[in-house]
Design a protein around this motif. Structure first.
Motif, PDB file in Angstrom:
ATOM      1  N   ALA A 198       7.174  -2.108 -19.064  1.00 24.40           N
ATOM      2  CA  ALA A 198       7.197  -3.352 -18.288  1.00 24.40           C
ATOM      3  C   ALA A 198       6.794  -3.109 -16.836  1.00 24.40           C
ATOM      4  O   ALA A 198       6.997  -2.016 -16.291  1.00 24.40           O
ATOM      5  N   PHE A 199       6.273  -4.158 -16.203  1.00 23.73           N
ATOM      6  CA  PHE A 199       5.854  -4.094 -14.800  1.00 23.73           C
ATOM      7  C   PHE A 199       6.987  -3.704 -13.872  1.00 23.73           C
ATOM      8  O   PHE A 199       6.766  -3.162 -12.782  1.00 23.73           O
ATOM      9  N   LYS A 200       8.219  -3.950 -14.278  1.00 22.38           N
ATOM     10  CA  LYS A 200       9.355  -3.757 -13.382  1.00 22.38           C
ATOM     11  C   LYS A 200       9.557  -2.306 -12.959  1.00 22.38           C
ATOM     12  O   LYS A 200      10.254  -2.026 -11.986  1.00 22.38           O
ATOM     13  N   VAL A 201       8.911  -1.385 -13.654  1.00 23.54           N
ATOM     14  CA  VAL A 201       9.018   0.017 -13.252  1.00 23.54           C
ATOM     15  C   VAL A 201       8.376   0.239 -11.882  1.00 23.54           C
ATOM     16  O   VAL A 201       8.735   1.169 -11.149  1.00 23.54           O
ATOM     17  N   ARG A 202       7.452  -0.624 -11.506  1.00 23.93           N
ATOM     18  CA  ARG A 202       6.803  -0.505 -10.192  1.00 23.93           C
ATOM     19  C   ARG A 202       7.820  -0.706  -9.070  1.00 23.93           C
ATOM     20  O   ARG A 202       7.969   0.130  -8.173  1.00 23.93           O
ATOM     21  N   GLY A 203       8.505  -1.836  -9.120  1.00 21.25           N
ATOM     22  CA  GLY A 203       9.498  -2.118  -8.087  1.00 21.25           C
ATOM     23  C   GLY A 203      10.675  -1.165  -8.127  1.00 21.25           C
ATOM     24  O   GLY A 203      11.192  -0.751  -7.081  1.00 21.25           O
ATOM     25  N   ALA A 204      11.099  -0.804  -9.334  1.00 22.71           N
ATOM     26  CA  ALA A 204      12.230   0.113  -9.475  1.00 22.71           C
ATOM     27  C   ALA A 204      11.912   1.478  -8.880  1.00 22.71           C
ATOM     28  O   ALA A 204      12.725   2.063  -8.163  1.00 22.71           O
ATOM     29  N   CYS A 205      10.719   1.988  -9.157  1.00 21.78           N
ATOM     30  CA  CYS A 205      10.325   3.298  -8.616  1.00 21.78           C
ATOM     31  C   CYS A 205      10.203   3.246  -7.097  1.00 21.78           C
ATOM     32  O   CYS A 205      10.584   4.191  -6.399  1.00 21.78           O
ATOM     33  N   ASN A 206       9.684   2.140  -6.576  1.00 25.44           N
ATOM     34  CA  ASN A 206       9.565   2.038  -5.126  1.00 25.44           C
ATOM     35  C   ASN A 206      10.935   2.070  -4.466  1.00 25.44           C
ATOM     36  O   ASN A 206      11.127   2.737  -3.435  1.00 25.44           O
ATOM     37  N   ALA A 207      11.899   1.380  -5.061  1.00 20.54           N
ATOM     38  CA  ALA A 207      13.256   1.374  -4.502  1.00 20.54           C
ATOM     39  C   ALA A 207      13.912   2.741  -4.617  1.00 20.54           C
ATOM     40  O   ALA A 207      14.488   3.254  -3.647  1.00 20.54           O
ATOM     41  N   VAL A 208      13.825   3.362  -5.787  1.00 14.97           N
ATOM     42  CA  VAL A 208      14.506   4.630  -6.032  1.00 14.97           C
ATOM     43  C   VAL A 208      13.904   5.763  -5.191  1.00 14.97           C
ATOM     44  O   VAL A 208      14.628   6.538  -4.551  1.00 14.97           O
ATOM     45  N   PHE A 209      12.593   5.862  -5.165  1.00 11.37           N
ATOM     46  CA  PHE A 209      11.970   6.974  -4.450  1.00 11.37           C
ATOM     47  C   PHE A 209      11.858   6.719  -2.950  1.00 11.37           C
ATOM     48  O   PHE A 209      11.470   7.608  -2.188  1.00 11.37           O
ATOM     49  N   GLY A 210      12.248   5.516  -2.520  1.00 11.60           N
ATOM     50  CA  GLY A 210      12.311   5.225  -1.092  1.00 11.60           C
ATOM     51  C   GLY A 210      13.679   5.504  -0.487  1.00 11.60           C
ATOM     52  O   GLY A 210      13.846   5.426   0.733  1.00 11.60           O
ATOM     53  N   VAL A 265       0.843  -1.209   0.000  1.00 11.00           N
ATOM     54  CA  VAL A 265       0.000   0.000   0.000  1.00 11.00           C
ATOM     55  C   VAL A 265       0.873   1.252   0.000  1.00 11.00           C
ATOM     56  O   VAL A 265       0.623   2.202  -0.764  1.00 11.00           O
ATOM     57  N   ALA A 266       1.921   1.249   0.821  1.00 11.91           N
ATOM     58  CA  ALA A 266       2.833   2.401   0.869  1.00 11.91           C
ATOM     59  C   ALA A 266       3.561   2.569  -0.461  1.00 11.91           C
ATOM     60  O   ALA A 266       3.749   3.700  -0.947  1.00 11.91           O
ATOM     61  N   ALA A 267       3.963   1.445  -1.065  1.00 10.00           N
ATOM     62  CA  ALA A 267       4.628   1.504  -2.364  1.00 10.00           C
ATOM     63  C   ALA A 267       3.715   2.100  -3.421  1.00 10.00           C
ATOM     64  O   ALA A 267       4.139   2.933  -4.233  1.00 10.00           O
ATOM     65  N   HIS A 268       2.457   1.680  -3.414  1.00  6.54           N
ATOM     66  CA  HIS A 268       1.499   2.173  -4.406  1.00  6.54           C
ATOM     67  C   HIS A 268       1.353   3.692  -4.305  1.00  6.54           C
ATOM     68  O   HIS A 268       1.301   4.400  -5.319  1.00  6.54           O
ATOM     69  N   ARG A 269       1.302   4.172  -3.090  1.00  7.74           N
ATOM     70  CA  ARG A 269       1.188   5.618  -2.865  1.00  7.74           C
ATOM     71  C   ARG A 269       2.451   6.329  -3.349  1.00  7.74           C
ATOM     72  O   ARG A 269       2.389   7.387  -3.989  1.00  7.74           O
ATOM     73  N   ARG A 270       3.605   5.736  -3.060  1.00  8.31           N
ATOM     74  CA  ARG A 270       4.892   6.361  -3.402  1.00  8.31           C
ATOM     75  C   ARG A 270       5.105   6.443  -4.913  1.00  8.31           C
ATOM     76  O   ARG A 270       5.619   7.427  -5.431  1.00  8.31           O
ATOM     77  N   ILE A 271       4.717   5.391  -5.636  1.00 10.90           N
ATOM     78  CA  ILE A 271       5.042   5.312  -7.062  1.00 10.90           C
ATOM     79  C   ILE A 271       3.937   5.858  -7.964  1.00 10.90           C
ATOM     80  O   ILE A 271       4.155   6.003  -9.172  1.00 10.90           O
ATOM     81  N   ALA A 272       2.777   6.169  -7.404  1.00  6.56           N
ATOM     82  CA  ALA A 272       1.619   6.574  -8.216  1.00  6.56           C
ATOM     83  C   ALA A 272       1.916   7.671  -9.241  1.00  6.56           C
ATOM     84  O   ALA A 272       1.428   7.602 -10.376  1.00  6.56           O
ATOM     85  N   PRO A 273       2.726   8.688  -8.908  1.00  6.04           N
ATOM     86  CA  PRO A 273       2.980   9.734  -9.910  1.00  6.04           C
ATOM     87  C   PRO A 273       3.833   9.278 -11.095  1.00  6.04           C
ATOM     88  O   PRO A 273       3.914   9.996 -12.098  1.00  6.04           O
ATOM     89  N   TYR A 274       4.452   8.117 -10.982  1.00  2.00           N
ATOM     90  CA  TYR A 274       5.448   7.709 -11.976  1.00  2.00           C
ATOM     91  C   TYR A 274       5.052   6.478 -12.786  1.00  2.00           C
ATOM     92  O   TYR A 274       5.815   6.043 -13.642  1.00  2.00           O
ATOM     93  N   ILE A 275       3.875   5.912 -12.527  1.00  2.69           N
ATOM     94  CA  ILE A 275       3.447   4.708 -13.232  1.00  2.69           C
ATOM     95  C   ILE A 275       2.064   4.901 -13.842  1.00  2.69           C
ATOM     96  O   ILE A 275       1.347   5.844 -13.516  1.00  2.69           O
TER      97      ILE A 275
END
Length: 322
Positions: free
Chosen positions: A56-68, A15-25
Motif C-alpha cells: 500500500a501507498f501508506k508505506v511512504r508516509g510511514a517510512c518518512n515518519a519513522v526514519f525522520g 523532496v526530502a521525504a523521497h530521498r529519505r524513504i528511497a531505500p525502503y520503497i
C-alpha cells in the motif's frame, strides 16, 4: 501554538521525504488499459501502489515518519491506530529501523491485514469499529508505552511522504489533465494536493468516496469538516473522517469529490481484476467506479488514477459474499 501556515509541509519536504524513504520503497509502475480507455472515453494512467512495499501507498508516509525520528524518540518506538494499511506500513517501517511498533486496530479489520501487521513485528491491541473507540484505546496504549504517535493521515510527516506518490506519477506520465485518488482521512489526497499545486498547478485533483462513507464529500459542500463515527462500507480503508491538516488541503485544492455505491465499487474492483490482472482492494476501486459513473467529467482527458493498495482478504472477496 504555531499558526497553521508555519506547520503546513512544503514541496521541499516532499523532496526530502523521497530521498529519505528511497531505500525502503518501490518506485511503482504506471499501467494503462485500452479496455478502460474505450469504456470511459478517457486516457487512464493507473499508478499501482498495490505493488508497493507492504502492499500500500501508506508505506511512504510511514517510512518518512519513522526514519525522520531522532534516536532518542525512536528508542521508545512508534504507535498508531489504523484499520489496516497504515498499521502494516508503520510496522514495516519500524521493523526496518529495528524499533517497536504498537497498533490499535478495529476487531473487524480484515484478517489479512492483521496477519501482515504481526508478520512485520507490529503488536496489535484491538478496539471496537468506531473512531471513538479507536482513539480511546489508543490513548491507553500510548500512555503505557510512551511511543511516538504517527497518525495514519493527519501527521504532516505522513502527508509529505504520501506526496512522493504523485511526484513519481508526474515523472512517469506526460500532460495529465487530472488525478483522482480515494479519500478517507485524506492523507493521499493531501499529498497529491501538496505536490501538484507546486509542480503541476493546472492539473485538477479529484477524490472518490463510498456513498456509505461520504463525509468528505459532504464536508467539501458544507465548507467545514463533517465526521461520521462508524460508517459501514466494503471500502474498509475509507471509513475515517478528515482532520484539520488534511482538511486544509482538501478545502483549498480539491476540485470535486465523487461517490460510488457499494455495488459500483465491487463491480469496478472485479472488472479491474478481470481486465488488468492485478489484485486491488475495494478502497482502491472507488476512483474507477466514479469514473465509470460520471464519464462526462473525465471524457477526453488524460487522468492519473492512484490504486492505493492490494491487501485483500482472499477468503472474503466481496463478490462472493452470501
Amino acid at each position: 501554538m504555531k499558526d497553521m501556515a508555519s506547520m503546513i509541509p512544503t514541496f521541499d519536504d516532499v523532496v526530502a521525504a523521497h530521498r529519505r524513504i528511497a531505500p525502503y520503497i518501490h518506485r511503482t509502475p504506471v499501467l494503462t488499459s485500452s479496455y478502460f480507455n474505450e469504456l470511459t472515453g478517457a486516457e487512464l494512467f493507473f499508478k499501482c501502489e498495490n505493488f508497493q512495499k507492504a502492499g500500500a501507498f501508506k508505506v511512504r508516509g510511514a517510512c518518512n515518519a519513522v526514519f525522520g525520528l531522532d534516536d532518542d524518540k525512536a528508542k521508545k518506538g512508534v504507535a498508531t491506530h489504523s484499520s489496516g494499511n497504515h498499521a502494516l506500513s508503520l510496522s514495516y517501517a519500524a521493523g526496518r529501523r529495528g524499533i517497536p511498533c504498537h497498533v490499535v486496530m478495529p476487531r473487524t479489520a480484515p484478517e489479512a491485514k492483521k496477519a501482515a501487521v504481526r508478520g512485520y513485528g507490529g503488536q496489535i491491541t484491538e478496539c471496537e469499529p468506531s473512531t471513538t473507540s479507536r482513539e480511546a484505546v489508543f490513548a491507553e496504549v500510548q500512555e503505557r508505552t510512551g511511543a511516538e504517535f504517527v497518525h495514519p493521515y493527519n501527521d504532516l510527516r505522513v502527508i509529505a511522504g504520501q506526496g512522493t506518490c504523485s511526484r513519481e506519477l508526474m515523472e512517469q506520465t506526460d500532460g495529465l489533465d487530472a488525478v483522482i485518488a480515494p479519500i478517507g482521512g485524506g492523507g493521499m489526497i493531501s499529498g497529491c494536493c501538496l505536490t501538484l499545486s507546486n509542480i503541476a498547478p493546472d492539473v485538477q485533483i479529484y477524490a472518490a468516496e463510498p456513498e456509505q462513507a461520504d463525509d468528505a464529500c459532504r464536508s467539501l459542500k458544507a465548507g467545514h469538516i463533517i465526521a461520521d463515527d462508524a460508517p459501514v462500507t466494503v471500502a474498509d480503508g475509507l471509513k475515517v473522517p478528515l482532520k484539520e491538516n488534511t482538511w486544509h488541503f482538501v478545502s483549498n485544492y480539491v476540485t470535486d469529490i465523487f461517490t460510488a455505491s457499494e455495488q459500483e465499487i465491487i463491480d469496478a474492483m472485479k472488472l479491474t481484476w478481470q481486465r488488468m490482472k492485478i489484485v486491488m482492494e475495494p478502497s482502491c476501486a472507488v476512483p474507477l467506479a466514479t469514473i465509470l459513473k460520471y464519464p462526462e467529467a473525465f471524457r477526453g482527458k488524460r487522468v492519473g488514477v492512484i490504486i492505493t493498495g492490494g491487501n485483500v482478504d482472499l477468503d472474503r472477496l466481496p463478490w462472493m459474499a452470501g
